[in-house]
Design an enzyme around this catalytic site. Structure first.
Site, PDB file in Angstrom:
ATOM      1  N   ASN A 101       2.910  10.689  -2.969  1.00 54.41           N
ATOM      2  CA  ASN A 101       2.434   9.554  -2.175  1.00 54.41           C
ATOM      3  C   ASN A 101       1.268   8.905  -2.904  1.00 54.41           C
ATOM      4  OD1 ASN A 101       2.173   7.851   0.159  1.00 54.41           O
ATOM      5  ND2 ASN A 101       0.445   9.103   0.841  1.00 54.41           N
TER       6      ASN A 101
ATOM      7  N   ASP B  43      -1.782  12.863   4.190  1.00 53.91           N
ATOM      8  CA  ASP B  43      -2.809  12.669   3.151  1.00 53.91           C
ATOM      9  C   ASP B  43      -3.532  13.949   2.724  1.00 53.91           C
ATOM     10  OD1 ASP B  43      -2.260   9.939   3.245  1.00 53.91           O
ATOM     11  OD2 ASP B  43      -3.786   9.556   4.753  1.00 53.91           O
TER      12      ASP B  43
ATOM     13  N   HIS C  67      -2.276   6.765  -1.978  1.00 54.35           N
ATOM     14  CA  HIS C  67      -3.171   6.397  -0.869  1.00 54.35           C
ATOM     15  C   HIS C  67      -4.262   5.465  -1.421  1.00 54.35           C
ATOM     16  CE1 HIS C  67      -5.036   6.830   3.045  1.00 54.35           C
ATOM     17  NE2 HIS C  67      -6.194   6.924   2.418  1.00 54.35           N
TER      18      HIS C  67
ATOM     19  N   GLY D  36       6.372  -3.398  -0.154  1.00 60.33           N
ATOM     20  CA  GLY D  36       7.033  -2.752  -1.282  1.00 60.33           C
ATOM     21  C   GLY D  36       6.510  -3.156  -2.649  1.00 60.33           C
ATOM     22  N   SER D  37       5.228  -3.555  -2.729  1.00 60.90           N
ATOM     23  CA  SER D  37       4.739  -3.928  -4.058  1.00 60.90           C
ATOM     24  C   SER D  37       4.650  -2.699  -4.966  1.00 60.90           C
ATOM     25  CB  SER D  37       3.396  -4.654  -3.975  1.00 60.90           C
ATOM     26  OG  SER D  37       2.374  -3.783  -3.558  1.00 60.90           O
ATOM     27  N   ASN D  38       4.393  -1.524  -4.402  1.00 62.82           N
ATOM     28  CA  ASN D  38       4.378  -0.310  -5.227  1.00 62.82           C
ATOM     29  C   ASN D  38       5.786   0.044  -5.701  1.00 62.82           C
ATOM     30  OD1 ASN D  38       1.683   1.119  -5.632  1.00 62.82           O
ATOM     31  ND2 ASN D  38       1.560   0.502  -3.486  1.00 62.82           N
TER      32      ASN D  38
HETATM   33  C1  GRF Z   1      -0.477   0.681  -0.406  1.00 63.40           C
HETATM   34  O1  GRF Z   1      -1.816   0.286  -0.286  1.00 63.40           O
HETATM   35  C2  GRF Z   1      -0.372   2.180  -0.464  1.00 63.40           C
HETATM   36  O2  GRF Z   1      -1.478   2.795  -1.040  1.00 63.40           O
HETATM   37  C3  GRF Z   1      -0.328   2.555   0.987  1.00 63.40           C
HETATM   38  O3  GRF Z   1       0.409   1.533   1.606  1.00 63.40           O
HETATM   39  C4  GRF Z   1       0.320   0.333   0.844  1.00 63.40           C
HETATM   40  C5  GRF Z   1       1.715  -0.108   0.541  1.00 63.40           C
HETATM   41  O4  GRF Z   1       1.764  -1.360  -0.081  1.00 63.40           O
HETATM   42  N1  GRF Z   1       0.185   3.899   1.165  1.00 63.40           N
HETATM   43  P1  GRF Z   1       3.138  -1.889  -0.666  1.00 63.40           P
HETATM   44  O5  GRF Z   1       4.147  -1.907   0.473  1.00 63.40           O
HETATM   45  O6  GRF Z   1       3.551  -0.981  -1.773  1.00 63.40           O
HETATM   46  O7  GRF Z   1       2.853  -3.286  -1.149  1.00 63.40           O
END
Ligand code: GRF
Length: 234
Positions: free
Chosen positions: A106, A149, A108, A13-15
């Protein structure tokens, strides 16, 4: 009125964190609020991160682990306007894709359509990039359709691949750019500045930084963020 956003994540969940932090930074200017974080995995780090921020969390039932509210019901009950996938490993059911046309995004960790599709996730993407010997990879933010994708691209940003890279070092460099690009894309879609229709009409917005910040020196995040904001806009 701000958009009500659900983030779906299977991993750390870093994003998600980057989105929430960016929205904090934007304050009243933000286009939406993350009101729900849902995962197919009960132990996903994303759920912990959400709980720490007092964001409602939910575990989506799977074939192996039935029970609990299915995704479509959750989305209905929480009046979700926009779905942001952030490392979510399952396909979104076609009925939800149809209902949320142009309202699912999304991120990617490569330059689609290269290194994407079913089974291309996580470290596999970066291994494949290195194995192919390409010197430039990157990130792609896109709208989601019923195929992994494949949906209309919103934004891309390049990231160099160094000869010394392994999947780990490359993933880190790419993730850093994801954290700059994705929150801005989610905000732009939430606010209605970026729409599927505009992206389709304008062609993909290719965000290319040809200046030295391409090398991603540590102090350059803010300049990179500025460049991303300047170029973003379909
Ligand atoms: C990221 O690299 C994103 O591009 C991909 O999955 C990964 C998720 O990372 N779809 P995080 O859980 O957000 O750290």
């Amino acid at each position: 009125m701000r958009a009500r956003i659900a983030v779906l994540a299977s991993g750390g969940g870093s994003n998600l964190q980057a989105i929430v932090d960016h929205f904090d930074w934007l304050g009243a200017r933000r286009g939406g609020d993350v009101v729900l974080v849902a995962s197919d995995r009960s132990n996903a780090g994303a759920l912990e991160r959400a709980a720490r921020r007092d964001i409602e969390v939910a575990v989506i039932p799977t074939e192996k682990r039935p029970g609990g509210a299915p995704l479509d019901r959750l989305l209905d009950e929480r009046a979700i306007d926009l779905i942001a996938l952030a490392g979510y490993l399952r396909l979104i059911p076609p009925a939800i894709v149809a209902r949320y046309h142009g309202r699912i995004v999304n991120i990617h960790p490569a330059l689609l359509p290269a290194f994407g599709g079913a089974g291309m996730y996580g470290a596999r993407v970066h291994h494949a990039v290195i194995a192919a010997g390409v010197r430039v990879t990157g990130v792609t933010a896109h709208f989601v359709d019923e195929v992994y994708d494949r949906g209309r691209i919103i934004a891309q940003w390049p990231v160099p691949v160094f000869a010394s890279d392994d999947a780990g070092t490359l993933a880190q460099r790419v993730l850093r750019v994801e954290h700059l690009v994705y929150p801005r894309v989610v905000d732009a879609v939430a606010a209605g500045r970026t729409t599927l229709e505009n992206c389709a009409a304008a062609g993909n917005t290719l965000l290319v930084d040809t200046r030295p910040s391409f090398t991603l020196l540590p102090h350059e995040d803010s300049r990179l963020a500025e460049n991303i904001e300047l170029t973003l806009g379909c």
